[in-house]
Motif scaffolding. Structure first.
Motif, short mmCIF file in Angstrom:
data_model
loop_
_atom_site.label_atom_id
_atom_site.label_comp_id
_atom_site.label_asym_id
_atom_site.label_seq_id
_atom_site.Cartn_x
_atom_site.Cartn_y
_atom_site.Cartn_z
N GLU A 1 32.25 -90.57 -25.47
CA GLU A 1 32.44 -90.77 -26.81
C GLU A 1 32.28 -89.48 -26.93
OE1 GLU A 1 29.80 -94.26 -28.60
OE2 GLU A 1 30.96 -95.23 -27.38
N LEU A 2 31.14 -88.73 -27.48
CA LEU A 2 30.48 -87.31 -27.55
C LEU A 2 31.73 -86.21 -27.06
CD1 LEU A 2 28.35 -86.09 -29.75
CD2 LEU A 2 27.58 -85.59 -27.47
N ASN A 3 31.70 -86.24 -25.62
CA ASN A 3 33.18 -85.53 -25.28
C ASN A 3 34.80 -85.44 -26.19
OD1 ASN A 3 31.55 -84.38 -23.84
ND2 ASN A 3 32.17 -85.60 -21.99
N GLY A 4 34.59 -87.56 -26.48
CA GLY A 4 36.11 -87.51 -26.91
C GLY A 4 36.34 -86.78 -28.39
N HIS A 5 34.87 -87.30 -28.56
CA HIS A 5 34.63 -86.95 -30.43
C HIS A 5 34.79 -85.16 -30.46
CE1 HIS A 5 34.24 -86.84 -34.59
NE2 HIS A 5 32.58 -85.84 -34.59
N VAL A 6 34.16 -84.91 -29.91
CA VAL A 6 34.41 -83.09 -29.87
C VAL A 6 35.48 -82.33 -29.48
CG1 VAL A 6 33.43 -80.98 -29.24
CG2 VAL A 6 31.71 -82.85 -29.04
N GLU A 7 36.54 -82.92 -27.92
CA GLU A 7 38.19 -82.70 -28.25
C GLU A 7 38.74 -83.12 -29.07
OE1 GLU A 7 40.97 -82.80 -24.35
OE2 GLU A 7 39.74 -84.74 -25.19
N GLU A 8 38.89 -84.31 -29.60
CA GLU A 8 39.36 -84.43 -31.61
C GLU A 8 38.90 -83.29 -32.11
OE1 GLU A 8 39.19 -88.41 -32.37
OE2 GLU A 8 40.12 -89.44 -30.75
N MET A 9 38.13 -83.34 -32.91
CA MET A 9 37.95 -82.82 -33.37
C MET A 9 37.94 -81.01 -33.69
SD MET A 9 36.50 -84.36 -36.08
CE MET A 9 37.78 -85.22 -35.64
N TYR A 10 37.90 -79.88 -32.27
CA TYR A 10 37.87 -78.71 -31.30
C TYR A 10 39.30 -79.13 -31.53
CZ TYR A 10 38.79 -75.07 -29.55
OH TYR A 10 39.25 -73.01 -29.04
N THR A 11 40.77 -79.90 -30.99
CA THR A 11 41.67 -79.48 -31.67
C THR A 11 42.73 -79.81 -32.85
OG1 THR A 11 42.14 -81.79 -30.51
CG2 THR A 11 41.76 -80.31 -28.80
N GLY A 12 41.77 -80.47 -33.19
CA GLY A 12 42.88 -81.12 -35.05
C GLY A 12 41.42 -80.20 -35.99
N HIS A 13 41.22 -79.29 -35.85
CA HIS A 13 40.31 -78.73 -36.72
C HIS A 13 40.70 -78.14 -37.76
CE1 HIS A 13 36.98 -76.04 -37.65
NE2 HIS A 13 38.01 -75.69 -38.18
#
Length: 656
Positions: free
Chosen positions: A257-269
């Motif tokens: 869940e943490l990886n998915g959240h970080v990836e989403e926030m990074y790519t959709g910054h």
């Protein structure tokens, strides 16, 4: 292929296709418990193979060419371990001799003294034994490193060659991360196991057998006492591992869940910043991070209890052995040096058992990785090339040999049938005949089959029926490389690689000179902006070419296509990412490039293809209308409705 705008997954035309997965694949920004982590192998969920024996047998096949080296590894491992195991027994003799001399002096035995000469000889023998053991251990690791790397080299080579032979549909049906994981992570997992775990397993097995044999030679009774403590150790490990596994499972879930959240926030910054959701994003991160912390420390604490408990049980055995050894010494059944040696062996006894348990988990994971790789190697490949392929020479090759061998560009689709899925027909009976030099526009709604038609033309997919010919030659009679070298492609989704701008443009033609590269850039109206960059044509683009604008990237891909000078052009809204003024310039350049060449233009804005020689209107995989712009408008059919809807929308936009 002269200018191929590779799609993200497959190296072919971009854009989603039926059956292709959408959205990002699984990420791996974080790290789970590793092999060396506390309790990592005890509590982790171990991926298991479906066919362990079959996969192991197949993986062993990669080791067969190195049988001699493996035999050397086995022999050196045995010798290294044997010489190491002999140490405590020989040291016990020195202790016995020291004890006897000391007790003789204490008891006043005439002539009693400590035989330091004998003890010194023992120490020299021990030093020699340990040096020889270390030398054999070095040879073992050196040879095994060579075997492991050569084996993995062969495996990686097979995977790479297999990926080059796989059809486009394979890449369309899998995420990029899944393919990369098999080609990189799974191969590395096998490499690590061959390098370390295999030799550790051999050493642990030999150590266990050797230690038991040495203990039996000293005292069968004390050996029995030592072995009796084993069930306690296994019971403790089972209870703790069962409990910690639940926590590790929760840890991996929270980590995902943490990886998915970080990836989403990074790519959709940019989107997060634009809508002001920074606090919400941070709050969610903190909540998931707290959950990961709670699961993580519980998992590590519970699994970390294994070693203290194992130590406690080992100490119980140590006390029992010491008491039994003392009694046996008093009865003069064994010497005190043997007791010392036995205690040393009892300490070594549990180590190979623990190592074997850990290595067993690692091997399970490794065989699972090997199975995933073999699944990839067993995938259905592209249809084989024709036994006697027809040689069509591209315009580049014709220029080199100086002969009039350039293809004309006549293209025919003859009763073509195609389906992505066996039970769902997409193209039923397509007949298209294009004369050399014509410009063919392909229009239709999303999912109509426009990109599919191009995929079939370039033989990225095989037909289910009918045939496609170029200059009367069936595509199946051509080598795929020869066929694709006839085409130049400029797609809406640009593809540039990490390198200089000069190299990216020159990719369109092997051996292109500096003057030809610059001339192509000028024809594509890219020369001006290139020269404004700090390093001009030597400017290095990063991996995503994000250090230039989208429009500039499109100009470079068009320059590449111009340099390629292909026989047949495929254009997919090539000017969609540039401003209106640049679009006019590029359109002029493209018009010049299209002169005398068969051109397929996938159009979304119908106003750009009015002058096409033939317009194909597609819907649900079928050409429902074809003709010129005027003819189709006059017919008042599907094309007329599409054109009127776009024209009405444009008028409304102009008014607003």
């Amino acid at each position: 292929m002269s200018e191929l705008q590779k799609g993200p997954a497959d190296g072919g035309p971009g854009g989603p296709r039926p059956g292709a997965p959408t959205g990002p694949g699984p990420s791996n920004f974080g790290f789970g418990p590793g092999r060396g982590g506390p309790g990592g192998m005890m509590g982790m969920q171990v991926q298991k193979a479906k066919d362990f024996k079959g996969t192991l047998r197949r993986l062993t096949g990669y080791l067969k060419p190195h049988r001699t080296a493996l035999l050397i590894v086995l022999l050196t491992a045995v010798l290294s371990t044997v010489f190491s195991i002999l140490g405590p027994k020989i040291m016990g003799k020195a202790t016995t001799k020291l004890f006897e001399g000391l007790m003789g002096k204490i008891n006043g035995v005439p002539g009693a003294e400590i035989d330091f000469h004998y003890i010194w000889q023992i120490l020299v023998v021990l030093a020699v034994l340990y040096v020889i053991s270390a030398l054999f251990g070095f040879i073992q690791q050196y040879v095994m490193a060579s075997v492991a790397q050569k084996t993995v080299y062969d495996l990686r080579k097979d995977v790479n060659e297999k990926l080059a032979r796989l059809p486009l549909k394979f890449f369309d049906s899998r995420t990029h991360g899944e393919i990369l994981s098999r080609a990189v992570n799974d191969v590395d997992n096998i490499s690590g196991t061959l390098q370390q775990s295999l030799t550790q397993f051999i050493t642990a097995f030999v150590t266990l057998i050797g230690v038991v044999v040495m203990m039996l030679t000293i005292s069968p009774l004390m050996t029995l006492i030592t072995i009796v403590t084993l069930p306690l150790s296994f019971l403790a490990i089972k209870m703790i591992a069962k409990r910690s596994q639940l926590y590790f499972k929760g840890q991996q879930k929270a980590l995902g869940e943490l990886n998915g959240h970080v990836e989403e926030m990074y790519t959709g910054h940019n989107i997060v910043k634009a809508f002001g959701h920074e606090r919400k994003s941070v709050a969610k991160f903190n909540a998931v991070n707290e959950e990961l912390y709670q699961s993580g420390w519980r998992a590590q604490f519970v699994s970390g209890m294994i070693m203290p408990i194992m130590g406690f049980i080992g100490n119980i055995g140590y006390v029992l052995v010491s008491v039994a050894g003392g009694i046996l010494v008093l009865h003069k059944s064994i010497t005190i040096g043997d007791v010392q040696a036995f205690i040393s062996y009892s300490r070594q006894f549990a180590m190979p058992i623990t190592q074997t348990a850990q290595i067993a988990n690692i091997i399970q994971s490794t065989i699972a990785s090997a199975e995933r790789i073999f699944e990839l190697l067993d995938e259905e490949e592209e249809v084989l090339e024709a036994a006697a392929p027809v040689a069509l020479v591209s315009s580049q090759a014709a220029a080199v040999v100086g002969k009039a061998m350039k293809p004309k560009g006549d293209v025919s689709f003859n009763h073509v049938q195609f389906r992505y899925k066996e039970d769902t027909a997409l193209i039923e009976d397509m007949d298209i005949h294009v004369r050399a030099g014509q410009t063919i526009a392909i229009v239709g709604p999303t999912g109509a089959g426009k990109t599919t038609l191009i995929n079939l033309l370039m033989r990225f997919y095989e037909l289910n029926g009918g045939s496609i010919t170029i200059d009367g030659v069936n595509l199946t009679q051509l080598r795929r490389g020869d066929l694709r070298s006839l085409f130049g492609m400029v797609l809406q989704d640009t593809w540039l690689f990490n390198g200089t701008i000069r190299d990216n443009i020159a990719y369109g033609r092997i051996g292109a000179s500096e003057d030809e590269v610059v001339a192509a850039a000028r024809a594509a109206y890219a020369d001006h902006f290139i020269r404004t960059l700090p390093d001009g044509y030597d400017t290095i683009l990063n991996e995503e070419a994000s250090n230039i604008s989208q429009g500039q990237k499109q100009l470079l891909t068009i320059a590449r296509a111009i340099l390629a000078d292909p026989a047949i052009l495929i254009l997919d809204e090539a000017t969609s990412s540039v401003d209106t003024r640049t679009e006019i310039h590029i359109q002029h350049a493209m018009n010049q490039l299209m002169q005398g060449r068969t051109s397929f233009v996938i159009a979304h804005r119908l106003s750009t293809i009015r002058d096409a020689d033939l317009i194909l209107v597609m819907n649900h995989g079928t050409v429902i209308e074809q003709g010129t712009h005027e003819d189709l408008l006059a017919a008042g059919g599907f094309y007329a409705d599409l054109y009127e809807s776009q024209f009405s929308n444009r008028k409304r936009q102009d008014v607003s």
